[in-house]
Write an enzyme that holds these catalytic residues in place. Structure first.
Site, mmCIF file in Angstrom:
data_model
loop_
_atom_site.group_PDB
_atom_site.id
_atom_site.type_symbol
_atom_site.label_atom_id
_atom_site.label_comp_id
_atom_site.label_asym_id
_atom_site.label_seq_id
_atom_site.Cartn_x
_atom_site.Cartn_y
_atom_site.Cartn_z
ATOM 1 N N CYS A 184 50.872 65.176 44.459
ATOM 2 C CA CYS A 184 52.109 65.848 44.814
ATOM 3 C C CYS A 184 51.964 66.511 46.175
ATOM 4 C CB CYS A 184 52.447 66.908 43.764
ATOM 5 S SG CYS A 184 52.522 66.262 42.076
ATOM 6 N N VAL B 169 52.493 60.966 37.658
ATOM 7 C CA VAL B 169 51.372 60.095 37.311
ATOM 8 C C VAL B 169 50.996 60.254 35.838
ATOM 9 C CG1 VAL B 169 48.920 59.628 37.753
ATOM 10 C CG2 VAL B 169 50.466 60.047 39.664
#
Length: 604
Positions: free
Chosen positions: A2, A53
């Site tokens: 991120c 993810v």
């Protein structure tokens, strides 16, 4: 993976700064294309961009929790992966914590609630994070042990700005891009950067293995992890078996994801070993390599890249059984990709090396969100050619520089007199050598190679990891690096050099640990670095850009360079140990000029 950012300021109400914080957060959209979030309080504003993810529906950030009802919150913004999160979740559950998501983010947050700042000792992974503890009025910034994930910060009177990349800090009008003349050596060669240093004035990185506390008393940096030297008592067979066990476990942990995964397979020992281990239990695994379209006619062997990857990549893929995809890059496309590489870094790019990697990762991202890569094996196991050159090893400077030319040789005489690049290089070298962990009673080559390996784990490794992070995250691809697992490094660090080179070659322990997994030609392959193009048209373009720079009176570097020295260096022939050729050595001049113009960097 991120993008994170935030602003702490004890002198103003940050709830009134929503447009600025949202602008900071928006700059990180490529790192986190799947979701965006912000959180505000009087003295802390937190932003997050998410690349999903794990637990695709849960794990949204910034994530908030409380120690008890009616107590102020703890807020987390987090980038990375904690590979032991399932184990930690079980421990925390046994201690009374209750979870509402399946994400590692919530595990990290509750680990802080349980152990305070000591939670970092429990994490295994790659991560950069910020935790705002409203009750304590304290911000904690944490970076993983080897610095796989980036985390920048800008101290301010009364607080701090922080972010995954400089662009988010630059989006705040309180920060202006400035550099100093004395920063030219590290702009020309970023491998010289000290831990935590950047070439931008008043912008720092959290050093690997460190945490930064920000409270009303100021900004305080401290380490939470260091390499430690101790006697290695395992015999060679036990050492090899232990390395095999560690790698098997690490790769298995890093293959966990709720999105498609692949590997990067150059056909070298490192990437081939990871791919072979990743293929266990993962039938149909896909692997990728990169080659230039002109390689058949224009490839040129160098000390660092003696041969092409393609035959070895295909041999490894066939032996392991992967679906292998070779991405062919047209050298003519490289200049068009350089602006994207620069935008990914917010610092001078590496020219063709960044551009080709960006194009490779853009292709990988068409099908995959996570890729495993072999970075750090050469630094951990001892794989570079300069480790085996006695004169270089004995030299009183960084081994990857040796007695080769420096780009600072091209500074104008008056600038050199002010910058004193030789003294700067020596000071950096001496400082890092003094920090190298030492084993009592260790002498001679064993002691020196411990220093050499430690030096390689500093600027050179950061250089590689930064490039891999920026180019991959700029297309929303998470690249994981199993050789950067601190458990592996802690073990291999203390293996004697005579064992690391037990078969008379580089990376002997790694080669022995993966014997039986790879075809002989791949297992025995020499170190061969990332591809460079020698296409004549590309070289002509670089020379034209250099000539244009030297004749441009408005260049930010005007008056700082010695044009004659640059032309003499460009005309030099012969092999160089650490770069493809002198033309590649000169590339940073173009990229520093491009960066200073694009970002309006003021030179102080």
């Amino acid at each position: 993976m991120c993008g994170i950012t935030g602003w702490v300021d004890f002198t103003r109400d940050l709830r009134l700064e929503r447009p600025t914080v949202e602008a900071m957060t928006a700059t990180l959209g490529r790192r986190g294309p799947d979701a965006s979030g912000t959180w505000f309080s009087p003295h802390a504003a937190i932003g997050h961009r998410r690349l999903s993810v794990l637990d695709l529906d849960g794990g949204r950030q910034p994530m908030e929790a409380v120690r008890a009802p009616d107590r102020p919150p703890v807020v987390l913004t987090y980038s990375g992966e904690v590979y032991n999160y399932r184990e930690l979740r079980r421990v925390l559950t046994s201690r009374g914590h209750r979870f509402t998501t399946e994400s590692d983010t919530e595990v990290v947050l509750r680990a802080y609630l349980e152990w305070g700042a000591g939670f970092v000792d429990h994490l295994v992974g790659m991560y950069a994070l910020g935790i705002w503890d409203a009750e304590r009025e304290e911000l904690l910034l944490v970076r993983d042990r080897l610095g796989v994930k980036p985390l920048y910060y800008h101290p301010r009177p009364g607080g701090v700005l922080f972010a995954s990349e400089p662009k988010a800090v630059l989006a705040n009008p309180l920060f202006r891009a400035r550099t100093r003349l004395e920063a030219l050596p590290v702009l020309f060669n970023p491998r010289l950067l000290m831990p935590g240093e950047t070439p931008l004035s008043d912008l720092y990185q959290v050093p690997p293995g460190h945490l930064v506390r920000v409270d009303r008393s100021g900004v305080h940096t401290s380490p939470y992890w260091r390499l430690v030297a101790h006697e290695h008592t395992d015999d060679e067979a036990t050492t090899v078996a232990r390395v095999r066990d560690l790698l098997t476990r690490i790769v298995s942990e890093q293959m966990v994801a709720d999105v498609p995964r692949c590997t990067l397979l150059s056909g070298g020992l490192d990437s081939s070993a990871l791919t072979a281990l990743a293929a266990v239990g993962n039938p149909g695994l896909t692997s990728y390599s990169m080659e230039f379209e002109d390689a058949d006619s224009d490839f040129r062997p160098t000390p660092l890249r003696p041969e092409r990857d393609a035959p070895y990549a295909h041999a490894a893929a066939k032996h392991i059984g992967t679906e292998h995809i070779e991405v062919l890059i047209d050298p003519a496309r490289l200049p068009d990709a350089v602006p994207a590489a620069l935008a990914a870094r917010d610092l001078p790019s590496l020219g063709q090396f960044d551009a080709s990697m960006y194009l490779l990762f853009a292709r990988v991202r068409e099908r995959f969100t996570v890729a495993l890569s072999g970075e750090a094996a050469d630094e951990v196991f001892g794989g570079y050619p300069w480790f085996f050159d006695p004169a270089t090893v004995r030299g009183d400077t960084f081994p990857w520089l040796g007695n080769g030319p420096r780009l600072t040789d091209c500074l104008a005489p008056d600038v050199r007199a002010r910058v004193r690049p030789e003294d700067d290089e020596h000071d950096r070298y001496a400082t890092l050598v003094a920090r190298a962990p030492r084993l009592d009673g260790e002498t001679g080559l064993e002691a020196r190679m411990r220093e050499v390996l430690y030096l390689s784990l500093q600027g050179p490794l950061t250089y590689l990891l930064d490039r891999k992070d920026r180019m991959s995250m700029s297309v929303g691809l998470e690249v994981r690096v199993p050789f950067c697992d601190h458990r592996l490094l802690e073990y291999v660090w203390n293996v004697p050099w005579k064992t690391k080179t037990g078969d008379g070659r580089e990376k002997s322990v790694l080669r022995a640990a993966v014997a039986g997994l790879l075809p002989t030609e791949v297992l025995d392959r020499r170190k061969s670095a990332y591809p460079a193009t020698f296409a004549p048209a590309y070289g002509e373009r670089v020379r034209a850009e250099l000539d244009a720079l030297l004749s441009d009176p408005d260049s930010p570097l005007a008056g700082l360079l010695d044009a004659g020295a640059i032309r003499r260096l460009g005309a030099r022939r012969g092999p160089l140990m650490a770069v493809a050729d002198t033309l590649h050595l000169l590339l940073p001049l173009i990229e520093v000029d491009r960066w200073m113009q694009a970002y309006d960097v003021a030179l102080e």
